[in-house]
Design an enzyme around this catalytic site. Structure first.
Site, PDB file in Angstrom:
ATOM      1  N   ARG A   1      -2.370 -14.305   3.885  1.00 44.16           N
ATOM      2  CA  ARG A   1      -3.023 -13.645   5.026  1.00 44.16           C
ATOM      3  C   ARG A   1      -2.260 -13.928   6.326  1.00 44.16           C
ATOM      4  O   ARG A   1      -2.117 -13.049   7.186  1.00 44.16           O
ATOM      5  CB  ARG A   1      -4.485 -14.072   5.136  1.00 44.16           C
ATOM      6  CG  ARG A   1      -5.316 -13.545   3.973  1.00 44.16           C
ATOM      7  CD  ARG A   1      -6.769 -13.960   4.060  1.00 44.16           C
ATOM      8  NE  ARG A   1      -7.505 -13.244   5.082  1.00 44.16           N
ATOM      9  CZ  ARG A   1      -7.993 -12.013   4.944  1.00 44.16           C
ATOM     10  NH1 ARG A   1      -7.803 -11.339   3.821  1.00 44.16           N
ATOM     11  NH2 ARG A   1      -8.669 -11.444   5.909  1.00 44.16           N
TER      12      ARG A   1
ATOM     13  N   PHE B   1     -15.607   3.931   6.752  1.00 40.61           N
ATOM     14  CA  PHE B   1     -14.220   4.284   6.412  1.00 40.61           C
ATOM     15  C   PHE B   1     -13.957   4.270   4.911  1.00 40.61           C
ATOM     16  O   PHE B   1     -12.813   4.418   4.486  1.00 40.61           O
ATOM     17  CB  PHE B   1     -13.228   3.348   7.130  1.00 40.61           C
ATOM     18  CG  PHE B   1     -13.451   1.882   6.889  1.00 40.61           C
ATOM     19  CD1 PHE B   1     -12.981   1.253   5.738  1.00 40.61           C
ATOM     20  CD2 PHE B   1     -14.130   1.106   7.827  1.00 40.61           C
ATOM     21  CE1 PHE B   1     -13.184  -0.098   5.508  1.00 40.61           C
ATOM     22  CE2 PHE B   1     -14.346  -0.252   7.610  1.00 40.61           C
ATOM     23  CZ  PHE B   1     -13.872  -0.850   6.452  1.00 40.61           C
TER      24      PHE B   1
ATOM     25  N   HIS C   1      -2.315  -5.425   1.485  1.00 32.53           N
ATOM     26  CA  HIS C   1      -3.659  -5.982   1.297  1.00 32.53           C
ATOM     27  C   HIS C   1      -3.512  -7.405   0.825  1.00 32.53           C
ATOM     28  O   HIS C   1      -2.557  -7.735   0.125  1.00 32.53           O
ATOM     29  CB  HIS C   1      -4.430  -5.181   0.237  1.00 32.53           C
ATOM     30  CG  HIS C   1      -5.634  -5.896  -0.299  1.00 32.53           C
ATOM     31  ND1 HIS C   1      -6.844  -5.898   0.363  1.00 32.53           N
ATOM     32  CD2 HIS C   1      -5.804  -6.683  -1.404  1.00 32.53           C
ATOM     33  CE1 HIS C   1      -7.712  -6.636  -0.327  1.00 32.53           C
ATOM     34  NE2 HIS C   1      -7.104  -7.118  -1.400  1.00 32.53           N
TER      35      HIS C   1
ATOM     36  N   ASN D   1      -2.179   0.114   6.653  1.00 37.45           N
ATOM     37  CA  ASN D   1      -1.655  -1.140   7.206  1.00 37.45           C
ATOM     38  C   ASN D   1      -0.742  -1.906   6.251  1.00 37.45           C
ATOM     39  O   ASN D   1      -0.660  -3.130   6.295  1.00 37.45           O
ATOM     40  CB  ASN D   1      -2.799  -2.019   7.715  1.00 37.45           C
ATOM     41  CG  ASN D   1      -3.799  -2.391   6.638  1.00 37.45           C
ATOM     42  OD1 ASN D   1      -3.691  -1.926   5.513  1.00 37.45           O
ATOM     43  ND2 ASN D   1      -4.757  -3.235   6.972  1.00 37.45           N
TER      44      ASN D   1
ATOM     45  N   LYS E   1       0.826  -1.214   0.000  1.00 37.28           N
ATOM     46  CA  LYS E   1       0.000   0.000   0.000  1.00 37.28           C
ATOM     47  C   LYS E   1       0.866   1.274   0.000  1.00 37.28           C
ATOM     48  O   LYS E   1       2.068   1.227   0.296  1.00 37.28           O
ATOM     49  CB  LYS E   1      -0.935  -0.023   1.213  1.00 37.28           C
ATOM     50  CG  LYS E   1      -1.976  -1.142   1.155  1.00 37.28           C
ATOM     51  CD  LYS E   1      -2.983  -0.987   2.288  1.00 37.28           C
ATOM     52  CE  LYS E   1      -4.034  -2.075   2.241  1.00 37.28           C
ATOM     53  NZ  LYS E   1      -5.100  -1.853   3.263  1.00 37.28           N
TER      54      LYS E   1
ATOM     55  N   ARG F   1       2.585  -6.904   8.833  1.00 37.81           N
ATOM     56  CA  ARG F   1       1.929  -5.734   9.434  1.00 37.81           C
ATOM     57  C   ARG F   1       2.534  -5.385  10.792  1.00 37.81           C
ATOM     58  O   ARG F   1       2.609  -4.201  11.146  1.00 37.81           O
ATOM     59  CB  ARG F   1       0.427  -5.959   9.524  1.00 37.81           C
ATOM     60  CG  ARG F   1      -0.251  -5.812   8.151  1.00 37.81           C
ATOM     61  CD  ARG F   1      -1.697  -6.173   8.218  1.00 37.81           C
ATOM     62  NE  ARG F   1      -2.407  -5.866   6.979  1.00 37.81           N
ATOM     63  CZ  ARG F   1      -3.451  -6.562   6.546  1.00 37.81           C
ATOM     64  NH1 ARG F   1      -3.894  -7.595   7.229  1.00 37.81           N
ATOM     65  NH2 ARG F   1      -4.057  -6.207   5.418  1.00 37.81           N
TER      66      ARG F   1
ATOM     67  N   GLU G   1      -9.677  -9.956  -8.178  1.00 39.93           N
ATOM     68  CA  GLU G   1      -8.744  -8.857  -7.908  1.00 39.93           C
ATOM     69  C   GLU G   1      -7.544  -8.907  -8.851  1.00 39.93           C
ATOM     70  O   GLU G   1      -7.066  -7.864  -9.314  1.00 39.93           O
ATOM     71  CB  GLU G   1      -8.336  -8.901  -6.429  1.00 39.93           C
ATOM     72  CG  GLU G   1      -9.521  -8.563  -5.523  1.00 39.93           C
ATOM     73  CD  GLU G   1      -9.224  -8.663  -4.034  1.00 39.93           C
ATOM     74  OE1 GLU G   1      -8.105  -9.032  -3.630  1.00 39.93           O
ATOM     75  OE2 GLU G   1     -10.149  -8.354  -3.252  1.00 39.93           O
TER      76      GLU G   1
ATOM     77  N   TYR H   1     -12.466  -1.356  -4.138  1.00 43.51           N
ATOM     78  CA  TYR H   1     -13.027  -1.575  -2.795  1.00 43.51           C
ATOM     79  C   TYR H   1     -14.552  -1.420  -2.775  1.00 43.51           C
ATOM     80  O   TYR H   1     -15.126  -1.146  -1.721  1.00 43.51           O
ATOM     81  CB  TYR H   1     -12.396  -0.599  -1.805  1.00 43.51           C
ATOM     82  CG  TYR H   1     -11.016  -1.007  -1.324  1.00 43.51           C
ATOM     83  CD1 TYR H   1     -10.836  -2.150  -0.542  1.00 43.51           C
ATOM     84  CD2 TYR H   1      -9.890  -0.249  -1.624  1.00 43.51           C
ATOM     85  CE1 TYR H   1      -9.581  -2.526  -0.090  1.00 43.51           C
ATOM     86  CE2 TYR H   1      -8.623  -0.616  -1.170  1.00 43.51           C
ATOM     87  CZ  TYR H   1      -8.481  -1.754  -0.403  1.00 43.51           C
ATOM     88  OH  TYR H   1      -7.237  -2.123   0.059  1.00 43.51           O
TER      89      TYR H   1
HETATM   90  P1  CMP Z   1      -7.646  -4.326   3.240  1.00 43.03           P
HETATM   91  O1  CMP Z   1      -7.224  -5.735   3.415  1.00 43.03           O
HETATM   92  O2  CMP Z   1      -6.987  -3.540   2.185  1.00 43.03           O
HETATM   93  O3  CMP Z   1      -9.236  -4.307   2.984  1.00 43.03           O
HETATM   94  C1  CMP Z   1     -10.083  -3.283   3.439  1.00 43.03           C
HETATM   95  C2  CMP Z   1      -9.348  -2.267   4.210  1.00 43.03           C
HETATM   96  O4  CMP Z   1     -10.141  -1.375   4.943  1.00 43.03           O
HETATM   97  C3  CMP Z   1      -8.470  -2.915   5.244  1.00 43.03           C
HETATM   98  O5  CMP Z   1      -7.413  -3.567   4.620  1.00 43.03           O
HETATM   99  C4  CMP Z   1      -8.101  -1.762   6.138  1.00 43.03           C
HETATM  100  O6  CMP Z   1      -6.922  -1.110   5.719  1.00 43.03           O
HETATM  101  C5  CMP Z   1      -9.293  -0.831   5.941  1.00 43.03           C
HETATM  102  N1  CMP Z   1     -10.032  -0.720   7.190  1.00 43.03           N
HETATM  103  C6  CMP Z   1     -10.642  -1.703   7.857  1.00 43.03           C
HETATM  104  N2  CMP Z   1     -11.209  -1.203   8.971  1.00 43.03           N
HETATM  105  C7  CMP Z   1     -10.930   0.126   8.989  1.00 43.03           C
HETATM  106  C8  CMP Z   1     -11.237   1.184   9.872  1.00 43.03           C
HETATM  107  N3  CMP Z   1     -11.949   0.957  10.991  1.00 43.03           N
HETATM  108  N4  CMP Z   1     -10.792   2.414   9.562  1.00 43.03           N
HETATM  109  C9  CMP Z   1     -10.083   2.633   8.424  1.00 43.03           C
HETATM  110  N5  CMP Z   1      -9.768   1.658   7.547  1.00 43.03           N
HETATM  111  C10 CMP Z   1     -10.181   0.425   7.834  1.00 43.03           C
END
Ligand code: CMP
Length: 146
Positions: A91, A62, A121, A118, A14, A108, A132, A54
């Site tokens: 994962r 969010f 993904h 984070n 990311k 992470r 994807e 997404y």
């Molecule tokens: P990802 O695996 O990219 O898929 C969805 C993303 O939403 C997840 O990783 C997080 O980075 C993001 N995400 C999930 N929960 C929250 C939250 N409470 N606030 C902001 N981002 C979030």
């Protein structure tokens, strides 16, 4: 190219991790973890492209923060192969979505700062991995990985 989708998953390094100079570190972890890289490129998503990727989260509170962040800078998209189930293996290597809950030794835990930013993904199922990968890669951009 083989069609064993069960051995494939999709990943993103990311914008926080690319911006922070962590791309090489994450790729080392992927290779050391026994994955074959079948596709890899540096992209900078538009907001619309991030919203499309997404779309499943569009009702979440969010969603705006997530898609603004994901279009805020370059990221690296990856098609990853691993025998025995790439989705779960990737994962497990990433660790929990919230880095404060991620196990020691995960990507992470080492590289991420917050649940929103984070570092990486990963697809949550084989079906989504195929969707994807197809969202970002043409067939010509995927190799056998040997
Ligand atoms: P990802 O695996 O990219 O898929 C969805 C993303 O939403 C997840 O990783 C997080 O980075 C993001 N995400 C999930 N929960 C929250 C939250 N409470 N606030 C902001 N981002 C979030």
């Amino acid at each position: 190219m083989t069609e064993q989708t069960g051995n494939l998953t999709f990943g993103i390094i990311k914008p926080d991790a690319v911006r922070g100079g962590k791309t090489g570190g994450v790729i080392s972890r992927i290779i050391d973890g026994g994955f074959k890289i079948r596709g890899m490129k540096l992209i900078h998503m538009t907001l619309a492209e991030a919203q499309g990727f997404y779309a499943v989260h569009r009702e979440r509170p969010f969603f705006g923060e997530l898609t603004t962040f994901m279009s805020s800078g370059p990221c690296v998209v990856l098609a990853l192969e691993k025998e025995g189930g790439a989705v779960k293996a990737w994962r497990d290597l990433m660790g929990a979505t919230d880095p404060s809950k991620a196990d020691a030794g995960t990507i992470r835990k080492e590289f991420a700062n917050s649940i929103g930013e984070n570092a990486v993904h990963g697809s949550d199922s084989e079906e989504n991995a195929a969707l994807e990968i197809a969202y970002f890669f043409s067939r010509l951009e995927l190799v056998n990985g040997e």
